[in-house]
Design a protein around this motif. Sequence first.
Motif, PDB file in Angstrom:
ATOM      1  N   GLU A 346       0.812  -1.212   0.000  1.00 44.19           N
ATOM      2  CA  GLU A 346       0.000   0.000   0.000  1.00 44.19           C
ATOM      3  C   GLU A 346       0.852   1.274   0.000  1.00 44.19           C
ATOM      4  O   GLU A 346       0.327   2.374  -0.184  1.00 44.19           O
ATOM      5  CB  GLU A 346      -0.904   0.038   1.240  1.00 44.19           C
ATOM      6  N   GLY A 347       2.153   1.131   0.236  1.00 44.16           N
ATOM      7  CA  GLY A 347       2.996   2.320   0.392  1.00 44.16           C
ATOM      8  C   GLY A 347       2.690   3.061   1.673  1.00 44.16           C
ATOM      9  O   GLY A 347       2.913   4.275   1.772  1.00 44.16           O
ATOM     10  N   ASN A 348       2.225   2.345   2.697  1.00 40.21           N
ATOM     11  CA  ASN A 348       1.710   2.940   3.928  1.00 40.21           C
ATOM     12  C   ASN A 348       2.772   2.899   5.024  1.00 40.21           C
ATOM     13  O   ASN A 348       2.865   1.931   5.783  1.00 40.21           O
ATOM     14  CB  ASN A 348       0.447   2.183   4.359  1.00 40.21           C
ATOM     15  N   ALA A 349       3.592   3.939   5.119  1.00 33.68           N
ATOM     16  CA  ALA A 349       4.668   3.970   6.102  1.00 33.68           C
ATOM     17  C   ALA A 349       4.132   3.945   7.524  1.00 33.68           C
ATOM     18  O   ALA A 349       4.628   3.197   8.381  1.00 33.68           O
ATOM     19  CB  ALA A 349       5.538   5.212   5.894  1.00 33.68           C
ATOM     20  N   ASP A 350       3.116   4.763   7.813  1.00 36.77           N
ATOM     21  CA  ASP A 350       2.570   4.811   9.171  1.00 36.77           C
ATOM     22  C   ASP A 350       1.930   3.482   9.550  1.00 36.77           C
ATOM     23  O   ASP A 350       2.083   3.009  10.676  1.00 36.77           O
ATOM     24  CB  ASP A 350       1.542   5.937   9.285  1.00 36.77           C
ATOM     25  N   GLY A 351       1.200   2.870   8.612  1.00 35.54           N
ATOM     26  CA  GLY A 351       0.571   1.592   8.888  1.00 35.54           C
ATOM     27  C   GLY A 351       1.595   0.497   9.116  1.00 35.54           C
ATOM     28  O   GLY A 351       1.423  -0.366   9.990  1.00 35.54           O
ATOM     29  N   ARG A 357       5.008  -1.738  15.828  1.00 39.50           N
ATOM     30  CA  ARG A 357       4.962  -1.258  17.208  1.00 39.50           C
ATOM     31  C   ARG A 357       3.892  -1.968  18.024  1.00 39.50           C
ATOM     32  O   ARG A 357       4.076  -2.213  19.224  1.00 39.50           O
ATOM     33  CB  ARG A 357       4.713   0.255  17.223  1.00 39.50           C
ATOM     34  N   ARG A 358       2.785  -2.326  17.386  1.00 39.33           N
ATOM     35  CA  ARG A 358       1.679  -2.957  18.109  1.00 39.33           C
ATOM     36  C   ARG A 358       2.111  -4.240  18.819  1.00 39.33           C
ATOM     37  O   ARG A 358       1.652  -4.551  19.918  1.00 39.33           O
ATOM     38  CB  ARG A 358       0.531  -3.259  17.143  1.00 39.33           C
ATOM     39  N   ILE A 359       3.017  -4.990  18.207  1.00 38.55           N
ATOM     40  CA  ILE A 359       3.482  -6.239  18.824  1.00 38.55           C
ATOM     41  C   ILE A 359       4.918  -6.108  19.328  1.00 38.55           C
ATOM     42  O   ILE A 359       5.596  -7.101  19.582  1.00 38.55           O
ATOM     43  CB  ILE A 359       3.357  -7.424  17.850  1.00 38.55           C
ATOM     44  N   GLN A 360       5.385  -4.842  19.481  1.00 38.65           N
ATOM     45  CA  GLN A 360       6.724  -4.573  20.009  1.00 38.65           C
ATOM     46  C   GLN A 360       7.812  -5.290  19.214  1.00 38.65           C
ATOM     47  O   GLN A 360       8.822  -5.730  19.763  1.00 38.65           O
ATOM     48  CB  GLN A 360       6.799  -4.965  21.491  1.00 38.65           C
ATOM     49  N   ASP A 361       7.583  -5.444  17.932  1.00 43.84           N
ATOM     50  CA  ASP A 361       8.533  -6.094  17.031  1.00 43.84           C
ATOM     51  C   ASP A 361       9.004  -7.438  17.570  1.00 43.84           C
ATOM     52  O   ASP A 361      10.187  -7.782  17.503  1.00 43.84           O
ATOM     53  CB  ASP A 361       9.740  -5.181  16.770  1.00 43.84           C
ATOM     54  N   ARG A 362       8.066  -8.227  18.080  1.00 41.16           N
ATOM     55  CA  ARG A 362       8.452  -9.503  18.681  1.00 41.16           C
ATOM     56  C   ARG A 362       9.014 -10.499  17.673  1.00 41.16           C
ATOM     57  O   ARG A 362       9.664 -11.479  18.063  1.00 41.16           O
ATOM     58  CB  ARG A 362       7.263 -10.129  19.426  1.00 41.16           C
ATOM     59  N   GLY A 367      14.280  -5.310   8.820  1.00 41.80           N
ATOM     60  CA  GLY A 367      14.134  -4.326   7.763  1.00 41.80           C
ATOM     61  C   GLY A 367      13.265  -3.144   8.154  1.00 41.80           C
ATOM     62  O   GLY A 367      12.863  -2.370   7.275  1.00 41.80           O
ATOM     63  N   VAL A 368      12.972  -2.987   9.433  1.00 39.22           N
ATOM     64  CA  VAL A 368      12.047  -1.928   9.857  1.00 39.22           C
ATOM     65  C   VAL A 368      12.502  -0.557   9.356  1.00 39.22           C
ATOM     66  O   VAL A 368      11.743   0.166   8.703  1.00 39.22           O
ATOM     67  CB  VAL A 368      11.894  -1.909  11.393  1.00 39.22           C
ATOM     68  N   ALA A 369      13.733  -0.172   9.672  1.00 38.85           N
ATOM     69  CA  ALA A 369      14.193   1.179   9.328  1.00 38.85           C
ATOM     70  C   ALA A 369      14.296   1.408   7.822  1.00 38.85           C
ATOM     71  O   ALA A 369      13.752   2.401   7.315  1.00 38.85           O
ATOM     72  CB  ALA A 369      15.524   1.465  10.022  1.00 38.85           C
ATOM     73  N   PRO A 370      14.971   0.536   7.054  1.00 32.45           N
ATOM     74  CA  PRO A 370      15.054   0.828   5.613  1.00 32.45           C
ATOM     75  C   PRO A 370      13.711   0.790   4.910  1.00 32.45           C
ATOM     76  O   PRO A 370      13.452   1.606   4.010  1.00 32.45           O
ATOM     77  CB  PRO A 370      16.002  -0.253   5.076  1.00 32.45           C
ATOM     78  N   PHE A 371      12.817  -0.127   5.309  1.00 36.99           N
ATOM     79  CA  PHE A 371      11.494  -0.188   4.669  1.00 36.99           C
ATOM     80  C   PHE A 371      10.694   1.080   4.967  1.00 36.99           C
ATOM     81  O   PHE A 371      10.094   1.686   4.078  1.00 36.99           O
ATOM     82  CB  PHE A 371      10.718  -1.414   5.139  1.00 36.99           C
ATOM     83  N   TYR A 372      10.681   1.465   6.242  1.00 33.30           N
ATOM     84  CA  TYR A 372       9.920   2.652   6.645  1.00 33.30           C
ATOM     85  C   TYR A 372      10.458   3.899   5.945  1.00 33.30           C
ATOM     86  O   TYR A 372       9.686   4.705   5.398  1.00 33.30           O
ATOM     87  CB  TYR A 372       9.984   2.825   8.159  1.00 33.30           C
ATOM     88  N   LEU A 373      11.775   4.076   5.942  1.00 31.02           N
ATOM     89  CA  LEU A 373      12.359   5.277   5.344  1.00 31.02           C
ATOM     90  C   LEU A 373      12.136   5.306   3.842  1.00 31.02           C
ATOM     91  O   LEU A 373      11.932   6.380   3.253  1.00 31.02           O
ATOM     92  CB  LEU A 373      13.844   5.358   5.682  1.00 31.02           C
ATOM     93  N   MET A 374      12.176   4.151   3.190  1.00 28.24           N
ATOM     94  CA  MET A 374      11.880   4.117   1.758  1.00 28.24           C
ATOM     95  C   MET A 374      10.460   4.611   1.501  1.00 28.24           C
ATOM     96  O   MET A 374      10.245   5.449   0.608  1.00 28.24           O
ATOM     97  CB  MET A 374      12.016   2.704   1.207  1.00 28.24           C
ATOM     98  N   LEU A 375       9.500   4.107   2.257  1.00 23.47           N
ATOM     99  CA  LEU A 375       8.110   4.524   2.043  1.00 23.47           C
ATOM    100  C   LEU A 375       7.946   6.012   2.279  1.00 23.47           C
ATOM    101  O   LEU A 375       7.239   6.703   1.528  1.00 23.47           O
ATOM    102  CB  LEU A 375       7.169   3.730   2.954  1.00 23.47           C
ATOM    103  N   ARG A 376       8.594   6.544   3.305  1.00 21.62           N
ATOM    104  CA  ARG A 376       8.531   7.990   3.564  1.00 21.62           C
ATOM    105  C   ARG A 376       9.164   8.768   2.417  1.00 21.62           C
ATOM    106  O   ARG A 376       8.653   9.820   1.996  1.00 21.62           O
ATOM    107  CB  ARG A 376       9.259   8.322   4.872  1.00 21.62           C
ATOM    108  N   LEU A 377      10.274   8.294   1.899  1.00 21.55           N
ATOM    109  CA  LEU A 377      10.990   9.001   0.840  1.00 21.55           C
ATOM    110  C   LEU A 377      10.200   8.972  -0.464  1.00 21.55           C
ATOM    111  O   LEU A 377      10.117   9.988  -1.163  1.00 21.55           O
ATOM    112  CB  LEU A 377      12.362   8.365   0.634  1.00 21.55           C
ATOM    113  N   LEU A 378       9.592   7.846  -0.782  1.00 22.03           N
ATOM    114  CA  LEU A 378       8.867   7.717  -2.042  1.00 22.03           C
ATOM    115  C   LEU A 378       7.545   8.472  -2.037  1.00 22.03           C
ATOM    116  O   LEU A 378       7.057   8.901  -3.080  1.00 22.03           O
ATOM    117  CB  LEU A 378       8.598   6.241  -2.352  1.00 22.03           C
ATOM    118  N   GLY A 379       6.937   8.605  -0.859  1.00 22.70           N
ATOM    119  CA  GLY A 379       5.607   9.211  -0.815  1.00 22.70           C
ATOM    120  C   GLY A 379       4.568   8.230  -1.332  1.00 22.70           C
ATOM    121  O   GLY A 379       4.653   7.019  -1.094  1.00 22.70           O
ATOM    122  N   GLU A 380       3.596   8.722  -2.059  1.00 19.28           N
ATOM    123  CA  GLU A 380       2.533   7.849  -2.563  1.00 19.28           C
ATOM    124  C   GLU A 380       3.127   6.809  -3.508  1.00 19.28           C
ATOM    125  O   GLU A 380       3.790   7.141  -4.501  1.00 19.28           O
ATOM    126  CB  GLU A 380       1.481   8.684  -3.293  1.00 19.28           C
TER     127      GLU A 380
END
Length: 409
Positions: A346-351, A357-362, A367-380
């Motif tokens: 979905e390209g949903n960085a916040d989601g 975070r909901r499961i405390q990354d159990r 890949g949390v940081a690179p995936f999240y930052l990619m989605l933020r950088l790309l936008g929609e």
Amino acid sequence: MAKNGKTPSLPKMRAVDASPFTQNGEPALLLRDPLQLSGNYMVLPRELGPALMLLDGTMEMDAIRAALLVRYGMPVSADLLEHLITLLDENFMLENRRSDAAHLRSREIYRRAPFRTPALADQSYPADPTRLKTLFDGYLAQTNGKLPTPTTGKGVISPHIDYPRGGPVYAAVWKHAAEMANAADLIVLLGTDHYSIDDRITLTRQHYSTPFGVLPTHQGIVDSLAEAIGPEQAFAGELRNLGEHSLELVATWLHHMRGGRPVEMVPILTGSFVDMIVGKKNPAHDPTLNRFLRTLRKEIAGRNVLVVASGDLSHVGPAFGGMPLDASGKAGIKGADDELIGKLVEGNADGFYSAIRRIQDRNNVCGVAPFYLMLRLLGESEGILTSYDQCPADEHDTSLVSVCGMILS
């Protein structure tokens, strides 16, 4: 050792990697320095683990011995503890002036080199370019089906697991991304920094070499990013590039898909979000990350840029300190991975971050940081999943590392 050959009075361990190891059939600890200040590693009896944990810079020798006895029931002689601390100091594994000086010397040597030499060539994959090309082409030939090869895609999610386990997933995503990789005139490569504790973003001006040649780093963009987040902070962990595999393994596949042709690259190591996850903070409010993203967007505007996020998914089972997995447990991991993959598609960085975070990354998603930052950088954006796999992580097949490949347009 400390000045005048004396044992440091308040010894404090640096951030080193300690992992279970077996030596001569006996349980041991393998200590490796991510900065490679001494070029050595250490193997210690596993029972000395508690002693290492107590080297936090707050206790004298006698207090450490007392804590070992009271907390762990471990009587340790003064001579043994002094010997341990001396060995750690000789190998620059303590925080002090000696290790600081070694850090400065090693960083200068690293920066003077013409390029960053591949750390895993002839260990994890062939250093000979002909043999490596044959290996990669073999994986590509086994990829099922005819995948579309869009030229307008903006991003690639690639695993960084070793090639023997992840080869088919690498092949599926990079075959899909071949035209995108060849059309790009700049690559932004975001990779997991496995040994970072405090650094959100770690930069280097050094070029990256692969068996196919050298991928030049765009030093002007690196300088702009460093100015935005603070040069001291940006390069504090630069030496971790020496042994970090997350950029190397993906850059090598990229270089292969370009037929060995070079392309400018911005190699970026992304640190852990664990403090934000545990503290229930939102990385969207992190000032360092926001300055970094604003600057990077400005620097890449107008370029034909391909953003590549190098990361794996879940790391679960006894190999990672968890319980053994059976078929039902593996299915449960697949379900958790599917939720994350859905947010990435979905390209949903916040989601995506909220699900972590909901499961405390159990499930230990690296890949949390690179995936999240990619989605933020790309936008929609919108993703296409090219491949998914659960790779064995122990000899009993009770641990796994899950990986995926994805194209984002």
